[in-house]
Scaffold this motif. Structure first.
Motif, PDB file in Angstrom:
ATOM      1  N   MET A 147       7.341  12.453   4.166  1.00  0.00           N
ATOM      2  CA  MET A 147       7.789  11.071   4.165  1.00  0.00           C
ATOM      3  C   MET A 147       8.882  10.902   5.186  1.00  0.00           C
ATOM      4  N   LEU A 148       8.776   9.769   5.961  1.00  0.00           N
ATOM      5  CA  LEU A 148       9.725   9.549   7.051  1.00  0.00           C
ATOM      6  C   LEU A 148      11.039   9.036   6.510  1.00  0.00           C
TER       7      LEU A 148
ATOM      8  N   GLU B 122      10.251   2.289   7.816  1.00  0.00           N
ATOM      9  CA  GLU B 122       9.307   3.389   7.692  1.00  0.00           C
ATOM     10  C   GLU B 122       7.945   2.970   8.217  1.00  0.00           C
ATOM     11  N   VAL B 123       7.277   3.830   8.964  1.00  0.00           N
ATOM     12  CA  VAL B 123       5.953   3.567   9.541  1.00  0.00           C
ATOM     13  C   VAL B 123       4.898   4.042   8.568  1.00  0.00           C
ATOM     14  N   LYS B 124       3.891   3.149   8.354  1.00  0.00           N
ATOM     15  CA  LYS B 124       2.819   3.518   7.464  1.00  0.00           C
ATOM     16  C   LYS B 124       2.013   4.648   8.040  1.00  0.00           C
ATOM     17  N   LYS B 125       1.641   5.539   7.187  1.00  0.00           N
ATOM     18  CA  LYS B 125       0.889   6.711   7.622  1.00  0.00           C
ATOM     19  C   LYS B 125      -0.537   6.600   7.114  1.00  0.00           C
ATOM     20  N   HIS B 126      -1.513   6.695   8.040  1.00  0.00           N
ATOM     21  CA  HIS B 126      -2.926   6.619   7.672  1.00  0.00           C
ATOM     22  C   HIS B 126      -3.517   8.012   7.647  1.00  0.00           C
ATOM     23  N   GLN B 127      -4.553   8.113   6.823  1.00  0.00           N
ATOM     24  CA  GLN B 127      -5.219   9.400   6.723  1.00  0.00           C
ATOM     25  C   GLN B 127      -6.000   9.681   8.012  1.00  0.00           C
ATOM     26  N   PRO B 128      -5.872  10.889   8.563  1.00  0.00           N
ATOM     27  CA  PRO B 128      -6.593  11.197   9.827  1.00  0.00           C
ATOM     28  C   PRO B 128      -8.100  11.288   9.627  1.00  0.00           C
TER      29      PRO B 128
END
Length: 706
Positions: free
Chosen positions: A1-2, A98-104
């Motif tokens: 988590m950022l 915080e930047v949303k993180k997407h699943q690769p």
């Protein structure tokens, strides 16, 4: 988590404020380039390698071979300035969300087969040899920007064609298209009386005369146009025609033409005939600088280059540059080697031999004399002079042998009294006194009686024309052994001199021109008859065509045939009328032309007679000199014979000294005790087989002392 981050960002406005102070200062001001140099927009001075110059009124582009020292100026010098400390603002904290993180996305797996193909060698598209064959391309000359002008359209009055305009048009069609010179000449003769068309008619009449081979008529009227007209256009056209046909003009015409060539800036640098005629004229008038100026334009590839070399050698000789003159003549011999019978080669060989003789180069002079062609009128003179060269080169056997060949029946009609003197001198130096005395006796018997005949002729023929008439009478009947008391061989030698032959050639050309003038009327009569026959044929063709259009609906082809037949008939009638009228209109011009030619022939006859009289005086004096030397040579022979007998009685030996200097090539040398005939191609290569029986020099000197 950022996690949240804090960044320090300087404000751009504050940065700009921080750099507002100048960072550089000028240390030294620069200096601009010279005014003669061009400066590009980038402030870089440039120098043109290709420049222009004016040559004889024309602009030529040339490449500068040596670039001079150029003043390029100086650039300004700068240095760093002293900067004040930076005044930066205080940093502040920035909150970053915080930047949303997407699943690769899972990677795609690709299965590829192994590449097992054999790779061929790379294809060769060119080679070093191909690059070497690429031709060099010259730099193109700079193309000037086109100069345009605004069109100025103005209305002009249109002149309608009059009867003489149509007549001129007809004449030009006959001259330039149909080449019917007789009809064109008749029309131009009529137009000469019209002041409006006079100059144009004179010009085209001259061109018509040139087309018919009437060269003196062309010269007469074209020079008249150049002198008479005040219109620059026609004077320039006449000058161009004279330059183009310079070979049918006189050398003296250059005095009129050359200033006009300069006036109208005509390009004659490529006209070798004109430049050669200029050189001959200026050589005759002793303007040696102009001779050199004319010859420089004749290149080595020109057919007239041999004549240019000959004139150049004479120019060098007149300027005292004998060595340069010899070099030019030797080059002339090299380039005329393929044509050994050329007149210019024989004249050049004789001139070269005389120059080499003058510089005591006897061996070279002898070989040069042999290059004179046997069919040339100068050959006998060259043989006698070559024998003198052999005498001075101590080749007495060769001199005696070659002169003996001139005393055989092959040359029984030749006038060569000097050859007996040369032969006697050769025997005298070989101590063959008996043979020398015999030669003198032969000369006295052959030429002794001639002296009284020449004296009588000289006393009774005072006028120049008398000498011309004598030669003319012999030419009409060449089988005569004597004419007016002169022996045939004397007349032959008198008339074969180039000075007379050149004048006689011009007289013969005038005779041919009179014949062409007389044939004009005959050609017109013949043309009239042919046109009458064509008219009859055209009449018949017209009648047949009209029969075919009988009826209410004739075909288009039948109507066209009638129109064609009518045009033919009209054309033949007009040509018949012009031919009939031309006989009358040309009559006066023909009479004037023949009268002018006869007058010019009289002048040439006087010139030819003067040349023959001068030649007669020269030959008569030469014969008297030879006969006078007879007694002197006879005394030398008897005196030498007595000394030789006393020497032999004292037991002296003969001189066995070799003199190989002037012997010809072994395969061309012939020793003889003459029995039979002499072959023409062997003349010049004979040698006497008589031995030198003179005393040895050392013993002879002792005998003289005793």
């Amino acid at each position: 988590m950022l996690k949240p981050m804090s960044l320090l960002l300087p404000l751009s406005l504050l940065c700009a404020t921080a750099w507002a102070d100048p960072a550089l200062t000028v240390k030294k001001q620069g200096r601009p380039a010279a005014a003669s140099l061009k400066v590009k927009t980038s402030l870089v001075p440039t120098f043109d390698v290709y420049q222009r110059k004016v040559v004889k009124g024309k602009v030529e582009v040339y490449k500068v071979k040596s670039i001079p020292v150029l003043d390029l100026g100086e650039e300004r010098e700068v240095e760093a300035a002293t900067l004040s400390p930076l005044r930066l603002p205080a940093s502040r904290e920035v909150n970053v969300s915080e930047v949303k993180k997407h699943q690769p996305v899972p990677a795609m797996l690709l299965t590829t087969q192994a590449y097992n193909a054999t790779v061929a060698a790379p294809k060769q598209f060119t080679s070093a040899e191909a690059f070497s064959k690429i031709p060099d391309i010259k730099i193109l000359n700079p193309v000037p920007a086109p100069v345009t002008k605004e069109p100025q359209v103005t209305l002009a009055k249109m002149d309608e064609m009059g009867p003489n305009d149509y007549k001129l048009l007809q004449a030009m069609i006959f001259l330039e298209i149909q080449k019917k010179y007789e009809l064109a000449m008749g029309l131009f003769a009529e137009l000469m009386d019209d002041p409006e068309h006079r100059i144009e008619a004179l010009y085209n009449y001259a061109q018509t005369a040139k087309g018919m081979g009437l060269n003196s008529e062309f010269r007469e009227y074209m020079i008249q146009v150049a002198k008479e007209t005040k219109a620059k256009e026609w004077q320039q056209r006449a000058t161009e025609a004279l330059v183009k046909n310079i070979n049918v003009l006189e050398h003296s015409d250059i005095a009129l033409i050359d200033p006009l060539v300069t006036k109208y800036e005509l390009d004659v640098t490529k006209n070798d005939d004109y430049q050669l005629t200029r050189a001959k004229y200026y050589s005759e008038t002793n303007q040696l600088g102009m001779v050199e100026d004319a010859l420089i334009y004749i290149s080595e590839q020109s057919p007239r280059y041999p004549e240019a070399l000959m004139l150049n050698s004479l120019l060098s000789y007149r300027q005292g540059k004998v060595d340069e003159a010899i070099i030019s003549l030797e080059k002339l011999m090299q380039i005329t080697e393929p044509d050994k019978t050329a007149q210019i080669r024989s004249v050049g060989a004789l001139t070269l031999a005389r120059m080499q003789f003058q510089k005591s180069q006897y061996k070279d002079a002898f070989q040069s004399y042999l290059k004179v062609d046997k069919s040339n009128p100068l050959w006998l003179q060259a043989m006698i002079e070559s024998a003198w060269t052999q005498i001075l080169g101590e080749d007495y056997e060769g001199a005696a042998g070659n002169m003996f060949s001139l005393h055989t029946d092959f040359f029984k009609n030749a006038f060569v009294p000097e050859s007996y003197v040369v032969r006697t001198v050769g025997y005298l130096n070989l101590c063959q006194y008996g043979d020398g005395a015999q030669v003198l006796n032969e000369m006295r018997q052959k030429y002794g009686p001639w002296k009284k005949k020449l004296e009588a002729y000289n006393a009774s023929h005072k006028s120049n024309i008398n000498y011309y008439d004598t030669v003319k009478s012999w030419i009409r009947n060449s089988d005569l052994k004597e004419v007016d008391g002169l022996p045939r061989s004397f007349i032959v030698e008198l008339a074969r001199h180039p000075a007379y032959m050149s004048v006689q050639k011009q007289i013969n050309n005038y005779e041919d021109e009179i014949g062409k003038f007389n044939r004009i009327a005959l050609n017109l009569i013949k043309m009239e008859r042919e046109l009458l026959a064509k008219q009859n044929a055209a009449n018949k063709e017209l009648l047949d065509a009209k029969r075919r259009i009988a009826g209410n609906s004739p075909s288009e082809g039948a109507v066209q045939a009638v129109q064609t037949a009518e045009k033919k008939l009209l054309s033949y009638r007009i040509q018949y009328h012009i031919a009939n009228k031309a006989r009358t209109s040309i009559k006066n011009l023909r009479a004037q032309g023949i009268a002018r030619i006869e007058k010019e022939k009289d002048v040439l006859r006087q010139a030819a007679g003067k040349t023959l009289q001068s030649r007669f005086t020269e030959m008569y004096a030469s014969l008297n000199k030879v006969l006078d030397q007879n007694d002197v040579l006879q005394y030398e022979l008897y005196s030498g014979a007595g000394e030789h007998i006393r020497y032999q009685m004292a037991g002296g030996d003969v001189n066995d000294k070799e003199r190989p200097e002037l012997k010809v090539q072994k395969e061309k040398s012939l020793n003889w005790k003459f029995k039979g005939e002499v072959w023409e191609d062997e003349v010049g290569h004979y040698r006497s087989s008589l031995k030198n029986v003179c005393p040895q020099e050392s013993l002879a000197g002792m005998a003289d002392q005793q």
